[in-house]
Design an enzyme around this catalytic site. Structure first.
Site, PDB file in Angstrom:
ATOM      1  N   TRP A 199      39.145  31.211  44.925  1.00 52.26           N
ATOM      2  CA  TRP A 199      39.322  32.612  44.523  1.00 52.26           C
ATOM      3  C   TRP A 199      38.240  33.057  43.542  1.00 52.26           C
ATOM      4  O   TRP A 199      37.950  32.339  42.580  1.00 52.26           O
ATOM      5  CB  TRP A 199      40.683  32.777  43.857  1.00 52.26           C
ATOM      6  CG  TRP A 199      40.854  34.111  43.184  1.00 52.26           C
ATOM      7  CD1 TRP A 199      40.495  34.430  41.901  1.00 52.26           C
ATOM      8  CD2 TRP A 199      41.390  35.299  43.762  1.00 52.26           C
ATOM      9  NE1 TRP A 199      40.779  35.757  41.650  1.00 52.26           N
ATOM     10  CE2 TRP A 199      41.340  36.315  42.779  1.00 52.26           C
ATOM     11  CE3 TRP A 199      41.915  35.618  45.024  1.00 52.26           C
ATOM     12  CZ2 TRP A 199      41.792  37.608  43.004  1.00 52.26           C
ATOM     13  CZ3 TRP A 199      42.377  36.917  45.238  1.00 52.26           C
ATOM     14  CH2 TRP A 199      42.304  37.889  44.231  1.00 52.26           C
ATOM     15  N   ILE A 200      37.669  34.235  43.789  1.00 50.16           N
ATOM     16  CA  ILE A 200      36.826  34.844  42.745  1.00 50.16           C
ATOM     17  C   ILE A 200      37.287  36.279  42.501  1.00 50.16           C
ATOM     18  O   ILE A 200      37.839  36.918  43.384  1.00 50.16           O
ATOM     19  CB  ILE A 200      35.310  34.824  43.068  1.00 50.16           C
ATOM     20  CG1 ILE A 200      34.911  35.852  44.138  1.00 50.16           C
ATOM     21  CG2 ILE A 200      34.854  33.448  43.489  1.00 50.16           C
ATOM     22  CD1 ILE A 200      33.407  36.109  44.189  1.00 50.16           C
ATOM     23  N   ASN A 201      37.056  36.748  41.264  1.00 47.93           N
ATOM     24  CA  ASN A 201      37.168  38.184  41.015  1.00 47.93           C
ATOM     25  C   ASN A 201      36.022  38.645  40.122  1.00 47.93           C
ATOM     26  O   ASN A 201      34.856  38.324  40.429  1.00 47.93           O
ATOM     27  CB  ASN A 201      38.575  38.638  40.596  1.00 47.93           C
ATOM     28  CG  ASN A 201      39.192  37.967  39.399  1.00 47.93           C
ATOM     29  OD1 ASN A 201      39.588  36.814  39.467  1.00 47.93           O
ATOM     30  ND2 ASN A 201      39.312  38.680  38.293  1.00 47.93           N
ATOM     31  N   ASP A 202      36.288  39.350  39.081  1.00 47.05           N
ATOM     32  CA  ASP A 202      35.273  40.120  38.342  1.00 47.05           C
ATOM     33  C   ASP A 202      33.932  39.405  38.090  1.00 47.05           C
ATOM     34  O   ASP A 202      33.921  38.255  37.638  1.00 47.05           O
ATOM     35  CB  ASP A 202      35.804  40.493  36.954  1.00 47.05           C
ATOM     36  CG  ASP A 202      37.235  40.953  36.962  1.00 47.05           C
ATOM     37  OD1 ASP A 202      37.839  41.049  38.039  1.00 47.05           O
ATOM     38  OD2 ASP A 202      37.764  41.215  35.872  1.00 47.05           O
ATOM     39  N   GLN A 229      34.702  35.457  37.457  1.00 47.49           N
ATOM     40  CA  GLN A 229      36.055  34.922  37.365  1.00 47.49           C
ATOM     41  C   GLN A 229      36.314  34.036  38.575  1.00 47.49           C
ATOM     42  O   GLN A 229      36.131  34.463  39.732  1.00 47.49           O
ATOM     43  CB  GLN A 229      37.070  36.071  37.333  1.00 47.49           C
ATOM     44  CG  GLN A 229      37.022  36.861  36.050  1.00 47.49           C
ATOM     45  CD  GLN A 229      37.651  36.086  34.889  1.00 47.49           C
ATOM     46  OE1 GLN A 229      38.860  36.028  34.761  1.00 47.49           O
ATOM     47  NE2 GLN A 229      36.817  35.500  34.046  1.00 47.49           N
ATOM     48  N   TRP A 286      39.186  34.914  30.618  1.00 48.86           N
ATOM     49  CA  TRP A 286      39.123  36.141  31.407  1.00 48.86           C
ATOM     50  C   TRP A 286      37.817  36.888  31.149  1.00 48.86           C
ATOM     51  O   TRP A 286      36.950  36.429  30.408  1.00 48.86           O
ATOM     52  CB  TRP A 286      40.354  37.016  31.102  1.00 48.86           C
ATOM     53  CG  TRP A 286      41.624  36.448  31.704  1.00 48.86           C
ATOM     54  CD1 TRP A 286      41.746  35.293  32.429  1.00 48.86           C
ATOM     55  CD2 TRP A 286      42.929  37.020  31.632  1.00 48.86           C
ATOM     56  NE1 TRP A 286      43.057  35.116  32.807  1.00 48.86           N
ATOM     57  CE2 TRP A 286      43.802  36.160  32.340  1.00 48.86           C
ATOM     58  CE3 TRP A 286      43.447  38.172  31.047  1.00 48.86           C
ATOM     59  CZ2 TRP A 286      45.169  36.433  32.469  1.00 48.86           C
ATOM     60  CZ3 TRP A 286      44.807  38.446  31.173  1.00 48.86           C
ATOM     61  CH2 TRP A 286      45.655  37.578  31.889  1.00 48.86           C
ATOM     62  N   ARG A 300      41.871  43.549  26.597  1.00 46.59           N
ATOM     63  CA  ARG A 300      40.922  42.571  27.145  1.00 46.59           C
ATOM     64  C   ARG A 300      39.593  43.192  27.599  1.00 46.59           C
ATOM     65  O   ARG A 300      39.413  44.398  27.581  1.00 46.59           O
ATOM     66  CB  ARG A 300      41.554  41.825  28.315  1.00 46.59           C
ATOM     67  CG  ARG A 300      42.066  42.693  29.449  1.00 46.59           C
ATOM     68  CD  ARG A 300      42.755  41.809  30.509  1.00 46.59           C
ATOM     69  NE  ARG A 300      43.303  42.593  31.593  1.00 46.59           N
ATOM     70  CZ  ARG A 300      44.527  43.124  31.585  1.00 46.59           C
ATOM     71  NH1 ARG A 300      45.317  42.942  30.550  1.00 46.59           N
ATOM     72  NH2 ARG A 300      44.953  43.824  32.618  1.00 46.59           N
ATOM     73  N   GLU A 320      40.964  48.377  32.457  1.00 42.97           N
ATOM     74  CA  GLU A 320      40.352  47.049  32.507  1.00 42.97           C
ATOM     75  C   GLU A 320      38.838  47.215  32.553  1.00 42.97           C
ATOM     76  O   GLU A 320      38.310  48.263  32.967  1.00 42.97           O
ATOM     77  CB  GLU A 320      40.834  46.293  33.756  1.00 42.97           C
ATOM     78  CG  GLU A 320      42.335  46.001  33.701  1.00 42.97           C
ATOM     79  CD  GLU A 320      42.855  45.202  34.884  1.00 42.97           C
ATOM     80  OE1 GLU A 320      42.361  45.409  36.011  1.00 42.97           O
ATOM     81  OE2 GLU A 320      43.775  44.386  34.687  1.00 42.97           O
TER      82      GLU A 320
HETATM   83  O1  LIG Z   1      40.801  37.461  35.888  1.00 38.78           O
HETATM   84  C1  LIG Z   1      41.318  38.222  34.836  1.00 38.78           C
HETATM   85  C2  LIG Z   1      40.465  39.445  34.684  1.00 38.78           C
HETATM   86  O2  LIG Z   1      40.655  40.260  35.837  1.00 38.78           O
HETATM   87  C3  LIG Z   1      41.078  41.549  35.443  1.00 38.78           C
HETATM   88  C4  LIG Z   1      40.465  42.625  36.312  1.00 38.78           C
HETATM   89  O3  LIG Z   1      40.324  42.222  37.646  1.00 38.78           O
HETATM   90  O4  LIG Z   1      42.485  41.613  35.377  1.00 38.78           O
HETATM   91  C5  LIG Z   1      43.243  41.471  36.527  1.00 38.78           C
HETATM   92  C6  LIG Z   1      44.629  40.934  36.254  1.00 38.78           C
HETATM   93  O5  LIG Z   1      45.452  40.774  37.384  1.00 38.78           O
HETATM   94  C7  LIG Z   1      45.458  41.622  38.448  1.00 38.78           C
HETATM   95  O6  LIG Z   1      44.253  41.402  39.188  1.00 38.78           O
HETATM   96  C8  LIG Z   1      44.206  40.155  39.841  1.00 38.78           C
HETATM   97  C9  LIG Z   1      42.839  39.964  40.412  1.00 38.78           C
HETATM   98  O7  LIG Z   1      41.923  39.951  39.371  1.00 38.78           O
HETATM   99  C10 LIG Z   1      45.326  40.197  40.859  1.00 38.78           C
HETATM  100  O8  LIG Z   1      45.202  39.239  41.786  1.00 38.78           O
HETATM  101  C11 LIG Z   1      46.630  40.151  40.091  1.00 38.78           C
HETATM  102  O9  LIG Z   1      47.705  40.090  41.000  1.00 38.78           O
HETATM  103  C12 LIG Z   1      46.726  41.384  39.270  1.00 38.78           C
HETATM  104  O10 LIG Z   1      47.835  41.294  38.422  1.00 38.78           O
HETATM  105  O11 LIG Z   1      44.526  39.657  35.720  1.00 38.78           O
HETATM  106  C13 LIG Z   1      45.507  39.478  34.751  1.00 38.78           C
HETATM  107  C14 LIG Z   1      46.237  38.191  35.040  1.00 38.78           C
HETATM  108  O12 LIG Z   1      46.764  38.206  36.316  1.00 38.78           O
HETATM  109  C15 LIG Z   1      46.397  40.690  34.761  1.00 38.78           C
HETATM  110  O13 LIG Z   1      46.923  40.928  33.492  1.00 38.78           O
HETATM  111  C16 LIG Z   1      45.429  41.704  35.232  1.00 38.78           C
HETATM  112  O14 LIG Z   1      46.016  42.884  35.673  1.00 38.78           O
HETATM  113  C17 LIG Z   1      40.566  41.673  34.012  1.00 38.78           C
HETATM  114  O15 LIG Z   1      41.195  42.671  33.281  1.00 38.78           O
HETATM  115  C18 LIG Z   1      40.841  40.301  33.502  1.00 38.78           C
HETATM  116  O16 LIG Z   1      40.075  39.966  32.391  1.00 38.78           O
END
Ligand SMILES: OC[C@H]1O[C@@](CO)(OC[C@@]2(O[C@H]3O[C@H](CO)[C@@H](O)[C@H](O)[C@H]3O)O[C@H](CO)[C@@H](O)[C@@H]2O)[C@@H](O)[C@@H]1O
Length: 589
Positions: free
Chosen positions: A69-72, A88, A131, A196, A251
């Site tokens: 998995w990757i994100n930001d 991420q 994060w 954050r 975010e």
């Molecule tokens: O990886 C944490 C960072 O990602 C961010 C923005 O993408 O916060 C996302 C967040 O979760 C939501 O996004 C996830 C994908 O990134 C998703 O899969 C999940 O279901 C969503 O809840 O990550 C935290 C922990 O899950 C949650 O509080 C956020 O909404 C960024 O803000 C974070 O630094």
């Protein structure tokens, strides 16, 4: 009659016409409908649709790691001759969780070498995840990471890390000092688990460092402002950089300066010219929005040029699958570059089967248009180094119903640039401002096959032989009070025969002086499961993920320029290239 130009499929189309006569004015819908009738006979889904688990959906030049998995994107920077991208990453799984800062480097923003993780979950304050955050290059030339640590109850605090050896251009190893966390979720109005994603730092007239942190403040959204002498001890300023009661938590805020009409970027830590504007970007509602305004140095506040209460009307970095973007000043070429994350559009069970989820959109140069009202974006020029065997056409007239097949290009990995020049603008339909509130709905209604006065015209990509699968990227021109309003759609509804995919019709509008400009440009980069489009010279950008079955089955794909509007349009210039595969994270350094 429709005019199919240089088409491959005449005999097949003729057969379809005989078997399934359709409304000549709606070629795309007609073909799809005819093909629909075929589907039952020729392609029963249970046997026809091959598994999504295929390396053929992995991108050839978009950034992705080999698995998981990757994100930001986090803390992009240029340092000692190398571009760094942190992101991420869940090292153990294809679902979100246990986030670390994975790390890759590149000399050219195209080919990437995978390094060891920069930040792992080693401390109580980041036990649940390291994060998102940013990198700032300090006055002594040392880079510093500021990231959010999530503790075991997911309370969030801002933490710092320094390179263990800042003379290493690869910045392989990072150290977390004992002073962490450097900013705790304390203070009036804060919610400890909605705090954050610190921005890159900048210095104010008093020489002190500033950063903004995304937060929920008294239940609303805010970019909180913090100040520091030494980048390690921080105190909260008594007012946010900017806040809004139009939404909740923001975010991944991003804050930068830009000179209207100048494609060069500005380094926020250097002297900012008086003419400069500032941009505040925030991630919410599954998309990245922004405001343009000024940074009032005396009040230490961002002041938007226009305050728009309805956040559906806020400008967007991208109108498709694009989130949590982060920009940086590229000192090597004096430009600002933005990276954004594109999630998969399949199910998490598909992701589990594939073993990977998420890509980064192409790095884009980002700048302000000449009147300072909106951002423009374009893939970094380095992407063009992957172009091969150019195809070039000029002066193709597309009458209503025409499709022009673009041949000689690898249609699964391509870069296409087209300029459309309407013969006349007289037939453009009237614009209704209420469409701005829900552009996806409008793109669903203003389908690629539904004729308008001027448009739809555009590109059909990843089209199967029978058009049963295709993705249409198209424009429609509307008359508005002063100029024209152009709708750009990237319609995924027929992108795949698979079920269970997210296949919206993405869309965005841009205002355009068509009388003066004469032409509307479209650039689309097709990279297997990624279709990334730039309309009107980068005024509307749409990132999309698609999973055509034909791609896995090696049935190839077609690409067409088309017009389904009443008014003829001239393709004054069409260039297409096959794109070479880049070396993206195939090796570990
Ligand atoms: O990886 C944490 C960072 O990602 C961010 C923005 O993408 O916060 C996302 C967040 O979760 C939501 O996004 C996830 C994908 O990134 C998703 O899969 C999940 O279901 C969503 O809840 O990550 C935290 C922990 O899950 C949650 O509080 C956020 O909404 C960024 O803000 C974070 O630094």
């Amino acid at each position: 009659m429709f005019h199919h130009r240089h088409g491959c499929g005449w005999p097949f189309l003729l057969l379809l016409l005989l078997l399934f006569p359709f409304d000549e004015s709606s070629l795309l819908r007609g073909q799809a409908a005819a093909a629909d009738s075929h589907r039952v006979v020729l392609y029963p889904q249970s046997t026809r649709v091959s598994s999504i688990v295929s390396s053929k959906y992995r991108t050839a030049f978009h950034f992705q790691p080999p698995k998981n998995w990757i994100n930001d994107p986090n803390g992009p920077l240029y340092y000692k001759g190398l571009y760094h991208l942190f992101y991420q990453y869940n090292p153990g799984s294809v679902v979100p969780g246990n986030k670390t800062w994975a790390h890759s480097v590149s000399a050219d923003l195209v080919n990437w070498l995978r390094l060891e993780s920069a930040l792992d979950r080693t401390e109580p304050y980041d036990a649940k995840g390291c994060w998102s955050g940013s990198v700032t290059v300090l006055a002594d030339g040392r880079p510093a990471i500021l990231y959010t640590g999530a503790d075991d109850v997911k309370n969030q605090a801002q933490c710092i890390a320094f390179p263990s050896n800042s003379s290493d251009p690869y910045l392989r190893e990072w150290t977390k000092p004992s002073s962490n966390p450097v900013i705790r979720p304390d203070g009036p109005g804060l919610t400890p688990n909605q705090f954050r994603d610190p921005t890159t730092g900048w210095t104010g007239p008093d020489g002190q460092w500033r950063i903004a942190v995304g937060a929920e403040l008294d239940g609303y959204s805010a970019a909180l402002l913090y100040k520091s002498e030494d980048f390690v001890s921080w105190s909260r300023v008594d007012h946010p950089l900017y806040s809004s009661n139009s939404s909740t938590m923001w975010e991944c805020p991003d804050f930068f300066a830009a000179l209207p009409g100048n494609t060069s970027g500005l380094d926020l830590s250097a002297a900012i010219p008086n003419r400069a504007k500032h941009v505040l970007k925030m991630s919410l509602d599954s998309c990245d929005k922004y405001m343009v305004g000024v940074y009032d140095l005396e009040a230490d506040k961002f002041v938007p040029d226009n305050v728009v209460d309805d956040r559906r009307l806020w400008l967007r970095i991208d109108y498709g699958n694009y989130y949590a973007s982060k920009s940086f000043f590229d000192a090597k070429k004096g430009r600002r570059i933005i990276w954004g994350w594109a999630n998969e559009s399949d199910s998490s069970s598909d992701d589990a089967a594939k073993g990977w989820a998420g890509i980064q959109a192409l790095p884009r140069t980002i700048w302000l248009d000449s009147d300072g009202s909106q951002l423009l974006q374009w893939p970094v020029e380095e992407v063009e180094s992957l172009r091969r065997n150019e195809t070039n056409h000029q002066g193709i007239e597309l009458k209503k119903g025409d499709m022009f097949e673009i041949k000689g290009t690898d249609t699964l990995q391509a870069d296409v640039e087209i300029e459309f020049e309407p013969g006349t603008m007289d037939e453009a339909d009237a614009f209704d401002p209420s469409w701005l509130l829900n552009t996806e709905k409008h793109c669903r209604e203003a389908d690629a096959s539904a004729p308008g006065g001027l448009g739809p015209f555009g590109l059909v990509v990843l089209a199967s032989d029978d058009m049963e699968e295709h993705t249409a990227v198209h424009f429609r021109v509307y008359k508005s009070k002063h100029k024209h309003m152009i709708l750009m759609c990237s319609d995924l509804r027929r992108s795949s025969l698979r079920s269970g995919l997210y296949t919206p019709a993405y869309g965005g509008f841009f205002e355009f002086d068509l009388e003066k400009e004469k032409k509307i440009s479209l650039r689309t980069l097709i990279d297997r499961s990624a279709v990334e489009s730039f309309g009107g010279g980068g005024r509307v950008c749409i990132m999309a993920r698609v999973y055509p079955v034909a791609l896995v089955d090696d049935r190839g794909a077609h690409m067409y320029a088309f017009n389904n509007g009443t008014t003829a349009v001239m393709v004054s210039q069409l260039k297409a290239w096959s794109m070479k595969r880049a070396q993206v994270n195939v090796k570990k350094g």
